[in-house]
Design a protein around this motif. Structure first.
Motif, PDB file in Angstrom:
ATOM      1  N   LEU A  61       0.814  -1.213   0.000  1.00 18.99           N
ATOM      2  CA  LEU A  61       0.000   0.000   0.000  1.00 18.99           C
ATOM      3  C   LEU A  61       0.851   1.269   0.000  1.00 18.99           C
ATOM      4  O   LEU A  61       0.479   2.273  -0.589  1.00 18.99           O
ATOM      5  CB  LEU A  61      -0.934  -0.012   1.211  1.00 18.99           C
ATOM      6  CG  LEU A  61      -1.969   1.092   1.304  1.00 18.99           C
ATOM      7  CD1 LEU A  61      -2.953   0.989   0.141  1.00 18.99           C
ATOM      8  CD2 LEU A  61      -2.720   1.015   2.610  1.00 18.99           C
ATOM      9  N   SER A  62       1.996   1.211   0.643  1.00 22.12           N
ATOM     10  CA  SER A  62       2.846   2.406   0.719  1.00 22.12           C
ATOM     11  C   SER A  62       3.269   2.880  -0.671  1.00 22.12           C
ATOM     12  O   SER A  62       3.474   4.080  -0.882  1.00 22.12           O
ATOM     13  CB  SER A  62       4.069   2.137   1.586  1.00 22.12           C
ATOM     14  OG  SER A  62       4.829   1.076   1.042  1.00 22.12           O
ATOM     15  N   LEU A  63       3.397   1.971  -1.634  1.00 19.53           N
ATOM     16  CA  LEU A  63       3.753   2.375  -2.993  1.00 19.53           C
ATOM     17  C   LEU A  63       2.672   3.239  -3.632  1.00 19.53           C
ATOM     18  O   LEU A  63       2.955   4.062  -4.497  1.00 19.53           O
ATOM     19  CB  LEU A  63       4.001   1.136  -3.865  1.00 19.53           C
ATOM     20  CG  LEU A  63       5.225   0.310  -3.517  1.00 19.53           C
ATOM     21  CD1 LEU A  63       5.280  -0.934  -4.390  1.00 19.53           C
ATOM     22  CD2 LEU A  63       6.491   1.127  -3.672  1.00 19.53           C
ATOM     23  N   LEU A  64       1.435   3.060  -3.203  1.00 21.07           N
ATOM     24  CA  LEU A  64       0.344   3.844  -3.776  1.00 21.07           C
ATOM     25  C   LEU A  64       0.367   5.298  -3.310  1.00 21.07           C
ATOM     26  O   LEU A  64      -0.310   6.146  -3.884  1.00 21.07           O
ATOM     27  CB  LEU A  64      -0.998   3.194  -3.446  1.00 21.07           C
ATOM     28  CG  LEU A  64      -1.180   1.767  -3.980  1.00 21.07           C
ATOM     29  CD1 LEU A  64      -2.491   1.187  -3.501  1.00 21.07           C
ATOM     30  CD2 LEU A  64      -1.090   1.734  -5.490  1.00 21.07           C
ATOM     31  N   PHE A  65       1.149   5.589  -2.261  1.00 19.42           N
ATOM     32  CA  PHE A  65       1.244   6.953  -1.780  1.00 19.42           C
ATOM     33  C   PHE A  65       2.324   7.752  -2.507  1.00 19.42           C
ATOM     34  O   PHE A  65       2.419   8.954  -2.320  1.00 19.42           O
ATOM     35  CB  PHE A  65       1.505   6.973  -0.272  1.00 19.42           C
ATOM     36  CG  PHE A  65       0.311   6.575   0.529  1.00 19.42           C
ATOM     37  CD1 PHE A  65      -0.740   7.453   0.720  1.00 19.42           C
ATOM     38  CD2 PHE A  65       0.229   5.313   1.081  1.00 19.42           C
ATOM     39  CE1 PHE A  65      -1.856   7.082   1.437  1.00 19.42           C
ATOM     40  CE2 PHE A  65      -0.880   4.932   1.812  1.00 19.42           C
ATOM     41  CZ  PHE A  65      -1.922   5.812   1.990  1.00 19.42           C
ATOM     42  N   PRO A  67       2.579   8.571  -5.800  1.00 15.73           N
ATOM     43  CA  PRO A  67       2.021   9.638  -6.653  1.00 15.73           C
ATOM     44  C   PRO A  67       1.470  10.816  -5.841  1.00 15.73           C
ATOM     45  O   PRO A  67       1.623  11.972  -6.245  1.00 15.73           O
ATOM     46  CB  PRO A  67       0.899   8.940  -7.422  1.00 15.73           C
ATOM     47  CG  PRO A  67       1.265   7.507  -7.411  1.00 15.73           C
ATOM     48  CD  PRO A  67       1.956   7.281  -6.098  1.00 15.73           C
ATOM     49  N   ALA A  68       0.857  10.542  -4.706  1.00 14.17           N
ATOM     50  CA  ALA A  68       0.350  11.638  -3.869  1.00 14.17           C
ATOM     51  C   ALA A  68       1.507  12.476  -3.343  1.00 14.17           C
ATOM     52  O   ALA A  68       1.430  13.716  -3.301  1.00 14.17           O
ATOM     53  CB  ALA A  68      -0.468  11.074  -2.717  1.00 14.17           C
ATOM     54  N   GLY A  69       2.587  11.833  -2.949  1.00 17.06           N
ATOM     55  CA  GLY A  69       3.766  12.562  -2.467  1.00 17.06           C
ATOM     56  C   GLY A  69       4.375  13.424  -3.559  1.00 17.06           C
ATOM     57  O   GLY A  69       4.805  14.561  -3.310  1.00 17.06           O
ATOM     58  N   VAL A  70       4.416  12.905  -4.769  1.00 19.41           N
ATOM     59  CA  VAL A  70       4.933  13.677  -5.902  1.00 19.41           C
ATOM     60  C   VAL A  70       4.032  14.879  -6.160  1.00 19.41           C
ATOM     61  O   VAL A  70       4.502  15.985  -6.410  1.00 19.41           O
ATOM     62  CB  VAL A  70       5.048  12.790  -7.160  1.00 19.41           C
ATOM     63  CG1 VAL A  70       5.347  13.619  -8.402  1.00 19.41           C
ATOM     64  CG2 VAL A  70       6.125  11.732  -6.948  1.00 19.41           C
ATOM     65  N   GLY A  71       2.723  14.667  -6.064  1.00 24.26           N
ATOM     66  CA  GLY A  71       1.786  15.780  -6.250  1.00 24.26           C
ATOM     67  C   GLY A  71       1.971  16.858  -5.206  1.00 24.26           C
ATOM     68  O   GLY A  71       1.920  18.061  -5.511  1.00 24.26           O
ATOM     69  N   VAL A  72       2.228  16.459  -3.974  1.00 22.17           N
ATOM     70  CA  VAL A  72       2.482  17.439  -2.916  1.00 22.17           C
ATOM     71  C   VAL A  72       3.747  18.227  -3.227  1.00 22.17           C
ATOM     72  O   VAL A  72       3.799  19.452  -3.073  1.00 22.17           O
ATOM     73  CB  VAL A  72       2.578  16.739  -1.537  1.00 22.17           C
ATOM     74  CG1 VAL A  72       3.150  17.669  -0.491  1.00 22.17           C
ATOM     75  CG2 VAL A  72       1.211  16.239  -1.110  1.00 22.17           C
TER      76      VAL A  72
END
Length: 126
Positions: A61-65, A67-72
């Motif tokens: 699941l951590s891999l799914l975060f 893209p969100a981190g890149v967006g931030v």
């Protein structure tokens, strides 16, 4: 694994379709999982099929975060510009959530306890 992934994606698609069709203020995948829950409870064979794939997805699941981190990181300047509003919204929503949970718990305790006073409460002491 393919059948399990297909099942998960079909329910996600159903959720997305319902949200867009009915204009619901809920994310499509959340509604899709809500639709999947009764199916899993009703048909244990579907649960047995989906479980190994779901556990594998949860392990990663951590891999799914990412893209969100890149967006931030891409919008870091905007987050800095809106820091006060974001901070106020976070603090207020946390407090409102805590108050709502406390009031709900209090109401449920009253419902389950009935009208008899609790021995630890001031009304129960003589």
């Amino acid at each position: 694994m393919i059948a399990a992934l297909a099942t998960l994606l079909v329910f996600q698609l159903l959720g997305e379709a319902l949200v867009r069709t009915l204009g619901l203020p809920v994310p499509g995948p959340v509604l899709g999982l809500a639709l999947l829950l009764p199916v899993l409870a009703w048909r244990p064979s579907v649960l047995a099929m989906v479980r190994p794939t779901a556990q594998t997805l949860l392990q990663h699941l951590s891999l799914l975060f990412v893209p969100a981190g890149v967006g931030v990181m891409l919008h870091l300047q905007r987050l800095g510009d809106e820091a006060l509003a974001i901070g106020v919204a976070l603090v207020l929503s946390t407090w409102i959530g805590l108050v709502a949970a406390a009031l709900t718990l209090q109401a449920l305790m009253r419902l389950t306890r009935g009208s008899e006073p609790d021995a630890a409460s001031p009304e129960g002491r003589s």
